[in-house]
Enzyme design. Structure first.
Site, PDB file in Angstrom:
ATOM      1  N   TYR A  13      30.011 106.129  18.042  1.00 27.64           N
ATOM      2  CA  TYR A  13      29.416 107.207  17.497  1.00 27.64           C
ATOM      3  C   TYR A  13      29.357 107.405  15.937  1.00 27.64           C
ATOM      4  O   TYR A  13      29.877 108.106  15.217  1.00 27.64           O
ATOM      5  CB  TYR A  13      29.730 108.511  17.741  1.00 27.64           C
ATOM      6  N   TYR A 140      29.239 117.555  29.032  1.00 27.07           N
ATOM      7  CA  TYR A 140      29.369 116.148  28.780  1.00 27.07           C
ATOM      8  C   TYR A 140      29.780 115.160  29.992  1.00 27.07           C
ATOM      9  O   TYR A 140      30.521 115.433  30.803  1.00 27.07           O
ATOM     10  CB  TYR A 140      30.342 115.853  27.799  1.00 27.07           C
ATOM     11  N   ASP A 241      32.433 116.552  38.003  1.00 30.47           N
ATOM     12  CA  ASP A 241      32.919 115.382  37.066  1.00 30.47           C
ATOM     13  C   ASP A 241      34.311 115.826  36.653  1.00 30.47           C
ATOM     14  O   ASP A 241      34.547 116.748  35.841  1.00 30.47           O
ATOM     15  CB  ASP A 241      31.864 115.398  35.840  1.00 30.47           C
ATOM     16  N   LYS A 270      38.472 107.598  33.302  1.00 28.98           N
ATOM     17  CA  LYS A 270      39.413 107.828  32.327  1.00 28.98           C
ATOM     18  C   LYS A 270      40.900 107.526  32.760  1.00 28.98           C
ATOM     19  O   LYS A 270      41.368 106.378  32.562  1.00 28.98           O
ATOM     20  CB  LYS A 270      39.249 109.033  31.776  1.00 28.98           C
TER      21      LYS A 270
END
Ligand code: PLP
Length: 419
Positions: A13, A140, A241, A270
């Protein structure tokens, strides 16, 4: 090193030609990152939710080395192995009991793609034409095209990629916070969207209780309970999620436990390998897999590094460590430290909100911060914190001691006061 990096390597990013500064790190141990110039930083980020047991952990290192001495990788088409079977066993044990089928994949974004494809194949096997997903604003779910399409259309990347993304349905984000009283009209827009579009909806997808990179919002568990109820009423699959929230971060093993509900499909990633490598899993029910498999149906996904044995072995070791930990107690300790440590931020005129949930502490500013400037201030004060937009937030490794946690929060208060 920094010159070559700047000229040739892309970072997340940031501009490929005029990137934000980076700090060279030589090693990491426990909750400390050691920079090449010898400075040590206390880690507030767990490397984006992942390094829950800290860095260079002897048991995780040993699991990796033992597995590497046997085999680092074999293809998963036509072959299987003990590390995959053992990990699947544990995942089935610790996730809600209805989830009995495990699909291993390479990263969180891919786990979301896999979940969406499962839902699409399930709907197709039902004879339905439904192809659109319903989600809520502020989410997200990753950076691949399918995952991006269900990210928040404003803070997500919809303006850049425009109609390259499939267009999805977005319901209003819940306004009731996780610690506030429930107001029934919070679910009204979601219910309306379901009623209106029920025949076009392939599945509902959302993050449970905590919306992470979409804005670090914490919402009322009752919202999730109502979503579950509505999905049942309309016969729709619910995809949760748990990539950021899974594995203890919010004080329960999975965040859906706060609402006492279960999803039909769950995405994990993660922290699954304790921060050692990229890995993820998508779990679902017998019912979903039965229908996809009916009439000779096959599930059309199979990454090259599916069920990588090194990742499976280190994930099993990480879960062992996690299961040895008293999650509510230890995460409660961190939550208490964050609440006490960040309380002083509330009084600052530049701050619009301070919130803590589990081992997540968020200071929301009135204006976006200058990342390069604030990053440098934190590094000079010996802490590693990486804000985005108006959010200065931390989710430290679970092994952080009260002293180190206190350093993190007091430096946050000092830096924010100095802005
Ligand atoms: C980080 C994240 C993802 C994407 O995972 P990657 O491993 O970066 O692809 C998806 N969903 C949520 C909730 C996340 O926090």
């Amino acid at each position: 090193m920094l010159k070559f990096d700047r000229q040739h390597i892309w970072h997340p990013y940031t501009s490929p030609t005029n990137p934000l500064p980076v700090y060279p790190v030589a090693s990491a141990d426990g909750v400390r990152l050691r920079l090449t110039d010898g400075r040590e930083l206390i880690d507030g980020m767990a490397s984006w939710w992942c390094a829950i047991h800290g860095y260079n952990h002897p048991r995780l290192n040993a699991a990796l080395q033992e597995q590497a001495a046997k085999m680092s990788h074999v293809m998963f088409g036509g072959l299987t192995h003990e590390p995959a079977v053992k990990l699947a066993h544990t995942l089935i044990d610790i996730t809600p009991t209805n989830l009995q089928k495990v699909f291993f994949c390479d990263s969180g974004s891919v786990a979301v793609e896999v979940a969406m494809k499962m839902a699409l194949q399930y709907r197709a096997a039902q004879g339905s034409e439904a192809r659109t997903f319903l989600t809520i604003h502020g989410g997200y779910h990753g950076d691949t095209l399918g995952a991006m399409s269900v990210c928040d259309p404003v803070t997500g990347m919809h303006q850049i990629f425009g109609n390259a993304l499939p267009s999805q349905f977005f319901a209003r984000r819940p306004t009731c916070r996780n610690d506030a009283e429930w107001r029934d009209n919070d679910i009204a827009d979601f219910r309306r969207q379901l009623e209106t579009h029920q025949h076009e909806i392939a599945a509902v997808i959302m993050e449970p209780i905590v919306q992470g990179a979409g804005g670090m919002h914490f919402y009322a568990p009752e919202f999730l309970r109502q979503v579950r109820k509505l999905c049942d009423e309309y016969g729709l699959l619910l995809i949760l999620d748990e990539i950021a929230t899974g594995f203890g971060r919010t004080g329960t093993m999975f965040a859906c436990e706060h609402a006492d509900i279960v999803p039909d499909i769950m995405c994990l990633g993660k922290a699954i390998t304790g921060g050692y490598m990229s890995f993820a899993a998508t779990l679902t029910t017998e019912a979903v897999s039965e229908l996809i498999g009916s009439n000779g149906g096959i599930f059309m996904h199979g990454p090259t590094f599916m069920a990588n044995p090194l990742a499976c072995a280190v994930a099993s070791a990480s879960l062992e460590l996690l299961l040895e930990m008293d999650i509510p107690n230890n995460i409660g300790r961190i939550a208490k430290g964050l609440k006490r440590g960040l309380a002083d931020c509330r009084e600052l005129p530049t701050v619009s909100d301070v919130r803590v949930f589990g081992a997540i502490g968020v200071v929301e500013m009135r204006e976006a911060v200058d990342l390069a400037v604030i990053q440098k201030m934190f590094v000079e004060r010996g802490v590693w914190i990486r804000p985005f937009g108006r959010l200065i937030y931390v989710m430290p490794p679970y092994i952080i001691c009260d002293n180190d946690l206190n350093v993190i929060t007091s430096q946050m208060v000092e830096v924010i006061s100095a802005l």
